[in-house]
Design an enzyme around this catalytic site. Sequence first.
Site, mmCIF file in Angstrom:
data_model
loop_
_atom_site.group_PDB
_atom_site.id
_atom_site.type_symbol
_atom_site.label_atom_id
_atom_site.label_comp_id
_atom_site.label_asym_id
_atom_site.label_seq_id
_atom_site.Cartn_x
_atom_site.Cartn_y
_atom_site.Cartn_z
ATOM 1 N N SER A 36 0.745 -1.507 -0.339
ATOM 2 C CA SER A 36 -0.121 0.340 -0.477
ATOM 3 C C SER A 36 0.791 1.127 0.658
ATOM 4 O O SER A 36 0.613 2.134 -0.806
ATOM 5 C CB SER A 36 -0.872 0.208 1.215
ATOM 6 N N ASP A 37 2.176 1.146 0.707
ATOM 7 C CA ASP A 37 2.680 3.030 0.866
ATOM 8 C C ASP A 37 3.428 2.746 0.140
ATOM 9 O O ASP A 37 3.607 3.985 -0.877
ATOM 10 C CB ASP A 37 3.538 2.832 2.217
ATOM 11 N N CYS A 38 3.619 2.170 -1.050
ATOM 12 C CA CYS A 38 4.904 1.596 -2.128
ATOM 13 C C CYS A 38 4.036 2.314 -3.188
ATOM 14 O O CYS A 38 3.997 3.019 -4.708
ATOM 15 C CB CYS A 38 5.058 0.394 -2.203
ATOM 16 N N THR A 39 3.161 1.614 -2.957
ATOM 17 C CA THR A 39 2.009 2.247 -4.417
ATOM 18 C C THR A 39 0.611 3.887 -4.383
ATOM 19 O O THR A 39 1.484 4.327 -5.311
ATOM 20 C CB THR A 39 0.502 0.937 -4.479
ATOM 21 N N GLU B 144 2.744 6.514 -2.710
ATOM 22 C CA GLU B 144 3.986 7.006 -3.325
ATOM 23 C C GLU B 144 3.905 6.825 -4.075
ATOM 24 O O GLU B 144 4.689 7.780 -4.763
ATOM 25 C CB GLU B 144 5.236 6.807 -2.127
#
Length: 766
Positions: A490-493, A495
């Site tokens: 989720s955070d990679c997506t 950002e």
Amino acid sequence: MWRLRIGAKAGNDTHLFTTNNYVGRQIWEFDANAGSPQELAEVEEARRNFSNNRSHYKASADLLWRMQFLREKGFEQKIPRVRVEDAAKIRYEDAKTALKRGLHYFTALQADDGHWPADNSGPNFFIAPLVICLYITGHLEKIFTVEHRIELIRYMYNHQNEDGGWGLHVESPSIMFCTVINYICLRIVGVEAGHDDDQGSTCTKARKWILDHGGATYTPLIGKACLSVLGVYDWSGCKPMPPEFWFLPSSFPINGGTLWIYLRDIFMGLSYLYGKKFVATPTPLILQLQEELYPEPYTKINWRLTRNRCAKEDLCYPSSFLQDLFWKGVHIFSESILNRWPFNKLIRQAALRTTMKLLHYQDEANRYITGGSVPKAFHMLACWVEDPEGEYFKKHLARVSDFIWIGEDGLKIQSFGSQLWDTVMSLHFLLDGVEDDVDDEIRSTLVKGYDYLKKSQVTENPPSDHIKMFRHISKGGWTFSDKDQGWPVSDCTAESLKCCLLFERMPSEFVGQKMDVEKLFDAVDFLLYLQSDNGGITAWEPADGKTWLEWFSPVEFVQDTVIEHEYVECTGSAIVALTQFSKQFPEFRKKEVERFITNGVKYIEDLQMKDGSWCGNWGVCFIYGTLFAVRGLVAAGKTFHNCEPIRRAVRFLLDTQNQEGGWGESYLSCLRKKYTPLAGNKTNIVSTGQALMVLIMGGQMERDPLPVHRAAKVVINLQLDNGDFPQQEVMGVFNMNVLLHYPTYRNIYSLWALTLYTQALRRLQP
């Protein structure tokens, strides 16, 4: 001489396959003819410096590939270094010069495919499972050449503690788990039990530590499993890992779908090996290890009594009487009933076939990279046990090199790489600093980075009926490493989506061909899918399990391993991305996006600690969590004036700023659940950069800028002659107990902080 190869240049194999021509792949190769005498001398100096100073800083500065890239690109730092004497008198020109120096250095480290390579190791239990697997299968020498083994031994020597043991990670005191498996690892690669070397008798000291602490029966479950497949421990001394687990229906409180994705991936391979009770063919070394690891004769050990043993040094998640009773019941049912005739024929064999069907599906879906180096070893061994000459095993072998990393401290095994994460966070501070007069160097860097993001997005869901195979949607997401790995986060997506949205606003003549808008929509769909009812967002999959299931965790040395959880950092990142998205595409799933942001803000505010901080899960710890929380709140329109949580966060940082003007948070904060400064309250460049960012976002420059100036002075004065920043303590973490090394963080958060600081100075100074 070791060389880092990128993408398709990293070599090919008939058993490799890829979704994007290996964009982001990074492989180390040894070339005996490479390197001038000067280059070889520089490498040896870096190695010597690390070994001589390893008691001061435990993690490497990741210098070998940086030296290679800087040489290949003819890098030369011509911008003079800045030194600030009086924090109150910092000029815009001084801060801008320091920023330009850092950018000039950092852009030279970008690979041709657009990503920033980097080490992503730190745990001391990543190497041994792979070495044990390769030894059992007879492929050790094929994968680990003489040069590999030299570097592996160097790493083990460098990170052995003075008492003879190895810690859970490079900064940890010694524990039984890592000491036992690393002792075995050294013996496998040829180090004799009483071998004398420059560091003293490494194996002798390690064996003494093991025996002084009760012997290898006190290693936790994952260690017991590693020893069992090797034949230096007995499966009957392990907590049960029955393959019949995969038969449990979705209506059951715990089943394959409710497990945390990493536990599922590890347990999948282990349950097959446990169900088969696989044990390697005895060798002289294995027989020696049986005698070396225990204070009593191997044949006299009562394995039933060792099942729940765990050394106090390893114990992070103690088991309760209820848990012990539960696992005893599972063991009786699994071994006294299911593993006996006729059930072993009717049920156990069917369970083993189901397990391998699941395992093959997962491996194919992520191109045999799996979820990390530990599950990789167990999956690969399970495939070999099923068919030593099979294609599945050969495909696994072809991907082992993806996990190997070479630093000045030796050969280490990575999680599976942090290529996407490091790259997208680097692009953030570059995009935040974009001005009208962007030079060619920055423009080229941005264009290549954007191209990498476009090629790295996951564009399809897992094949066939993925829900039955315990997989969720992946279309639209970005992974932690590269597209081939296939597990979007989720955070990679979030950002990546934010960066792509900023690129979307730029003219095509600046950034080239833009990403298809539909792919931006896919990313939003993926983020919305992961939000829980409490407003938080998970990392990989929806949170389907009940929190009470954590009480039955079989893993003793880490926390929160049974089910998926929501994370404040992921929630903050998602809010940042979706608020930007709603500005550019206000009509797409408008109500869902608005509801996500509203509920996400409430989730973040509800999680704030009494001291004004937030506890981070993926970084150390309260400063890291506070950065992502405040960043999300500010993106949602909150300010110091209209948001009490932001005011409290600013106060927390002002209260913890040290006399020097910086911050330095200890990883002990993660364990104690309370902000803990480094010994002597010393400064860490990453903590300081993150705190500086929060103060600027919280409007501290407009109220009382001196604390900000003091922090900026620390960052500027710590910059090295070439524009780099010093490597200090490790600042990444997972499962609240295991440090994960992100050497690029020293550049990312220093330069991001300087970017925001120069912008604030320009606004305020005449």
